[in-house]
Enzyme design. Sequence first.
Site, short mmCIF file in Angstrom:
data_model
loop_
_atom_site.label_atom_id
_atom_site.label_comp_id
_atom_site.label_asym_id
_atom_site.label_seq_id
_atom_site.Cartn_x
_atom_site.Cartn_y
_atom_site.Cartn_z
N TRP A 12 0.82 -1.21 0.00
CA TRP A 12 0.00 0.00 0.00
C TRP A 12 0.86 1.26 0.00
CZ3 TRP A 12 -3.40 2.57 -1.95
CH2 TRP A 12 -4.27 3.48 -1.32
N ARG A 33 14.61 -1.83 4.09
CA ARG A 33 15.77 -2.58 3.60
C ARG A 33 16.39 -1.89 2.38
NH1 ARG A 33 13.33 -7.76 2.08
NH2 ARG A 33 11.35 -6.70 2.39
N LYS A 106 -4.57 1.23 9.25
CA LYS A 106 -5.95 1.00 9.66
C LYS A 106 -5.95 0.06 10.86
CE LYS A 106 -7.76 1.74 5.00
NZ LYS A 106 -8.50 1.17 3.86
N GLY A 136 -10.76 3.85 2.31
CA GLY A 136 -11.67 3.58 1.21
C GLY A 136 -11.44 2.20 0.64
N LYS A 191 -13.38 -2.78 9.53
CA LYS A 191 -13.60 -3.59 8.33
C LYS A 191 -12.63 -4.76 8.26
CE LYS A 191 -9.95 -2.07 5.76
NZ LYS A 191 -9.05 -2.75 4.82
N THR A 248 -12.98 -5.19 1.08
CA THR A 248 -12.12 -6.02 1.93
C THR A 248 -12.77 -7.37 2.25
OG1 THR A 248 -11.30 -3.97 2.92
CG2 THR A 248 -10.72 -6.00 4.03
N SER A 254 -7.72 -9.37 -0.43
CA SER A 254 -7.73 -8.87 0.95
C SER A 254 -6.96 -9.81 1.87
CB SER A 254 -9.18 -8.73 1.44
OG SER A 254 -9.23 -8.64 2.84
N ARG A 255 -5.96 -9.28 2.56
CA ARG A 255 -5.17 -10.11 3.48
C ARG A 255 -6.03 -10.67 4.60
NH1 ARG A 255 -0.41 -5.64 4.32
NH2 ARG A 255 0.18 -5.42 2.13
N VAL A 280 0.84 -8.43 6.62
CA VAL A 280 0.15 -8.24 7.89
C VAL A 280 -1.36 -8.22 7.70
CG1 VAL A 280 -0.16 -6.71 9.87
CG2 VAL A 280 2.10 -6.98 8.84
N GLU A 282 -4.12 -6.97 9.54
CA GLU A 282 -4.27 -6.04 10.67
C GLU A 282 -5.36 -6.48 11.65
OE1 GLU A 282 -2.36 -3.60 11.40
OE2 GLU A 282 -1.70 -2.45 9.66
#
Length: 333
Positions: A12, A33, A106, A136, A191, A248, A254-255, A280, A282
Site C-alpha cells: 500500500w 531494507r 488502519k 476507502g 472492516k 475487503t 484482501s489479506r 500483515v 491487521e
Amino acid sequence: MAEITVLGAGSWGTTFAKVMADSGREVTLWARRGSVSEAIERHRENAEYLPGVRLPDTLRSTSDPRVALDGAHTVVLAVPSQSLRHNLAAWSSLLPPDATLVSLAKGVELGTLKRMSEVIVDITGVAEDRVAVVSGPNLAVEIAQEQPTASVIACRDHDRAIALQELCTNSYFRPYTITDVIGCEIGGACKNVIALSCGMATGLGFGANTLATLITRGLAETARLGAALGADPLTFSGLAGLGDLVATCSSPLSRNRTFGARLGKGETVAQAQAAAQGQVAEGVKSCSSIRELAQRHGVEMPITEVVHRVCHDGFDPREMAGELIGRKTKPER
C-alpha cells in the site's frame, strides 16, 4: 529533495507513492531494507510486493529516513498500525516542522486503544488538524494496476484535506474529502475484523447470504462504535465505511479475508500467519483492541467478539454461525 515522502514500502505504501507520482508529484519512498530501495531505483519495480508493476521515474527511493524526509511538506506514514508508535518515535525528530502527516494505517492500537491519528499526535505533539487519514476501497494491487477507484481523505482542517486531494488525483484515483477523522479511522479498523469473519465463512463453505449478513451486521456494529466515539453516521454509508468494507470482505486480494479463509478451512492462527509470508492481516491484532474499546464504551459488537475468540482464545470457527445466529432475537433497528 522531494515534496512528498512515503515512509513504508509495503504494497500500500508503494502503491500510494505511485498514485502521487502519477499525479505529477516528486515523491520519495523510504524502504526499511536497502535491497528494496536499490531495486526500485535500478529496476523501477518493488518486486517483493508489486511484481510486474513499473514505478514512475519521478518516484525515488532510499533506505535512509533522514534523506527521505529532507524538505518534505507532506509525510505519508505507511507502516502497520501496531508498529506505528515505535517507528514514528524514531522518525519524529526528523520530521519537517510544518509538514502534513498522513496515515495509511488502519487499526486501533493495543493497550492504549488509540486510533492512528491519536498515536501520531501523541508521539509528535503536532496539532490534530495537521494529521490526515486516507481510507476507502483501496486494494493495493488493483490500484497499482491503475484500475479506477475512489478514496477518502479525512482531516479536521478541510483546506488541508483539499490540498492533499490535489496531490493524489489522477486518471485512475479519485479522492473525496471529509472532516470526520474518527469515522474514517473506525471504519478502516473495523472492516479488517469483519473481513476476517467473511473469510472464515468462505473457508467453511458458506455462500452469498452468509457473507451479505456478516457485511451488513458488521457495518451496523462498526457504526455503533463510531457513534459512541463521536463519528458522523453518514461516514459509514460512504467510501470509508461501506465501500472499504465491501472491497475487503469480498476480494481474495484482501489479506484479512484470506487469513480468515485459512482459519475457516481448519488452519491454526500460526499456520495462517506463516502462509501470509510477512504480509500483515491487521484485524488479527486489532480485533482485540476494538473489542476492548467497544466494551469501554458499552457498545455491543458480536462479530468482533467471535473473531477475537477465534484468533486469540482457540474458539472453533465452525461454531461461529451457531454463536451468532443463536443470539437473542430483536428488531433490526
